[in-house]
Design a protein around this motif. Sequence first.
Motif, PDB file in Angstrom:
ATOM      1  N   ALA A 343      52.997  34.732  36.819  1.00  0.00           N
ATOM      2  CA  ALA A 343      52.466  36.097  36.773  1.00  0.00           C
ATOM      3  C   ALA A 343      50.932  36.125  36.738  1.00  0.00           C
ATOM      4  O   ALA A 343      50.318  37.098  37.189  1.00  0.00           O
ATOM      5  N   TYR A 344      50.310  35.072  36.221  1.00  0.00           N
ATOM      6  CA  TYR A 344      48.850  35.049  36.136  1.00  0.00           C
ATOM      7  C   TYR A 344      48.232  35.192  37.533  1.00  0.00           C
ATOM      8  O   TYR A 344      47.214  35.840  37.696  1.00  0.00           O
ATOM      9  N   GLN A 345      48.871  34.586  38.516  1.00  0.00           N
ATOM     10  CA  GLN A 345      48.312  34.622  39.880  1.00  0.00           C
ATOM     11  C   GLN A 345      48.264  36.058  40.401  1.00  0.00           C
ATOM     12  O   GLN A 345      47.296  36.460  41.039  1.00  0.00           O
ATOM     13  N   ASN A 346      49.321  36.855  40.133  1.00  0.00           N
ATOM     14  CA  ASN A 346      49.319  38.270  40.573  1.00  0.00           C
ATOM     15  C   ASN A 346      48.220  39.040  39.854  1.00  0.00           C
ATOM     16  O   ASN A 346      47.513  39.842  40.445  1.00  0.00           O
ATOM     17  N   TYR A 347      48.121  38.798  38.538  1.00  0.00           N
ATOM     18  CA  TYR A 347      47.077  39.473  37.755  1.00  0.00           C
ATOM     19  C   TYR A 347      45.713  39.159  38.369  1.00  0.00           C
ATOM     20  O   TYR A 347      44.887  40.046  38.583  1.00  0.00           O
ATOM     21  N   TYR A 348      45.482  37.885  38.649  1.00  0.00           N
ATOM     22  CA  TYR A 348      44.163  37.446  39.121  1.00  0.00           C
ATOM     23  C   TYR A 348      43.836  38.092  40.474  1.00  0.00           C
ATOM     24  O   TYR A 348      42.731  38.556  40.710  1.00  0.00           O
ATOM     25  N   THR A 349      44.838  38.126  41.357  1.00  0.00           N
ATOM     26  CA  THR A 349      44.617  38.719  42.677  1.00  0.00           C
ATOM     27  C   THR A 349      44.273  40.198  42.525  1.00  0.00           C
ATOM     28  O   THR A 349      43.327  40.695  43.145  1.00  0.00           O
ATOM     29  N   ASN A 350      45.033  40.935  41.701  1.00  0.00           N
ATOM     30  CA  ASN A 350      44.761  42.367  41.542  1.00  0.00           C
ATOM     31  C   ASN A 350      43.418  42.625  40.880  1.00  0.00           C
ATOM     32  O   ASN A 350      42.697  43.534  41.249  1.00  0.00           O
ATOM     33  N   GLN A 351      43.084  41.825  39.890  1.00  0.00           N
ATOM     34  CA  GLN A 351      41.865  42.061  39.112  1.00  0.00           C
ATOM     35  C   GLN A 351      40.610  41.620  39.881  1.00  0.00           C
ATOM     36  O   GLN A 351      39.580  42.273  39.787  1.00  0.00           O
ATOM     37  N   TYR A 352      40.704  40.520  40.629  1.00  0.00           N
ATOM     38  CA  TYR A 352      39.476  39.934  41.179  1.00  0.00           C
ATOM     39  C   TYR A 352      39.426  39.858  42.714  1.00  0.00           C
ATOM     40  O   TYR A 352      38.360  39.843  43.266  1.00  0.00           O
TER      41      TYR A 352
END
Length: 355
Positions: A343-352
Amino acid sequence: MMTNFKKKILITGGAGFIGSHVIRLFVNKYPDYHIINLDKLTYAGNLANLKDIETKPNYTFVKGDIVDGNFMADLFNKHTIDGVIHLAAESHVDRSIANPMEFIMTNIVGTVNLLNAAKSSWKDNFSNKRFYHISTDEVYGSLSNEGFFTESTSYSPNSPYSASKASSDHLVRAYYHTYQLPIVISNCSNNYGSHQFPEKLIPLMIHNIKNNKPLPVYGKGENIRDWLFVEDHASAIDIIFHKGKVAETYNIGGNNELKNIDLIYLLCSLMDKKLHKPKDSSMKLITYVKDRAGHDLRYAIDSSKLQKELGWQPSLKFEEGLEKTVDWYLANEKWLNEVTSGAYQNYYTNQYEKR
Ligand code: NAD
Ligand code: TDX
């Protein structure tokens, strides 16, 4: 196994960053207390943070959600709880900007559920009971280049996260004034140290430097934060839980203000040394990105009340704490890889990457 514990303490959010340090301190320092860790295990909760103490006889983990009022009432009926140290929360400002509702539910509704469960199980007999609410300096809003937050600074929260924490502080205080529930509150500055989820500035930068990824600096990097080593926050929590006066608020801070960009420079040079990279190579990864919406300029805490009245002092200088932190992340690659997969990868893509 010891069964006659002197006290039973419920710590919420104990699988998270600060909570895991508080649990470790209490379980080791107070073998005659039974410590119950209640945690929902959201993305930020990780039982791997507590591997070293999980088999201790005075420690019990319970998976549960503070938003579930019936569950909380049952827990209090099952255990004779003497004290609560409430850390469970949604804690990341950027996530609160993207999705405020989780923050309203956990930070506000969850806190009220906990207050109600404590109040009704203690049946208005509050002798030797204590409800300790852990909060943040962000409730006071933003400072310009001068001044400090004291315990009497007016609340002026600016993000959905800080507004939800401010709301929970008000409710906790109201339960004292209305029902005499024996509460105490502390408001702490930015923590750093081992086991912090790499969405927050310091571990995110360490992770990106390690992986040669861009270092996203919001705005001009001029915002100032006051940094405190997490184990010093845990020691303040220990002191306030045992010696703090009922209905009081205590500010906790590191007296250690830094501009974000200066902190990132420090991290880059430390990581270059640790990773045996050529001097100044990590610095080239710095990338200025769109500013955080409503970004608070400066937080700075006056913690003289806690120092004078309860004798607390931070133990580490920032440079020492930062080096310890970097060493921990470099030595715990497995921990870092596990929390940054999925899930961290999705968060990172959306945030950054999608902005
Ligand atoms: P964190 O996000 O690392 O951990 C929060 C923990 O709460 C996680 O283990 C998560 O699983 C748990 N949790 C979340 N929702 C829950 C729910 N509904 N029911 C039960 N458990 C739930 O947070 P942190 O940085 O360790 O912060 C802990 C507390 O300290 C928070 O209340 C935060 O507001 C406060 N605080 C943090 C800082 C900081 O710099 N990190 C500074 C001052 C105050
Ligand atoms: O990628 C980033 N780039 C960047 O420039 C991130 C994640 C942050 N920043 C900036 C924003 C802030 O000025 O760095 C500073 C620190 O950011 P965070 O680590 O997100 O912390 P902050 O917003 O200051 O809030 C923290 O301190 C108070 C905790 O997350 C809260 O839980 C605590 O209450």
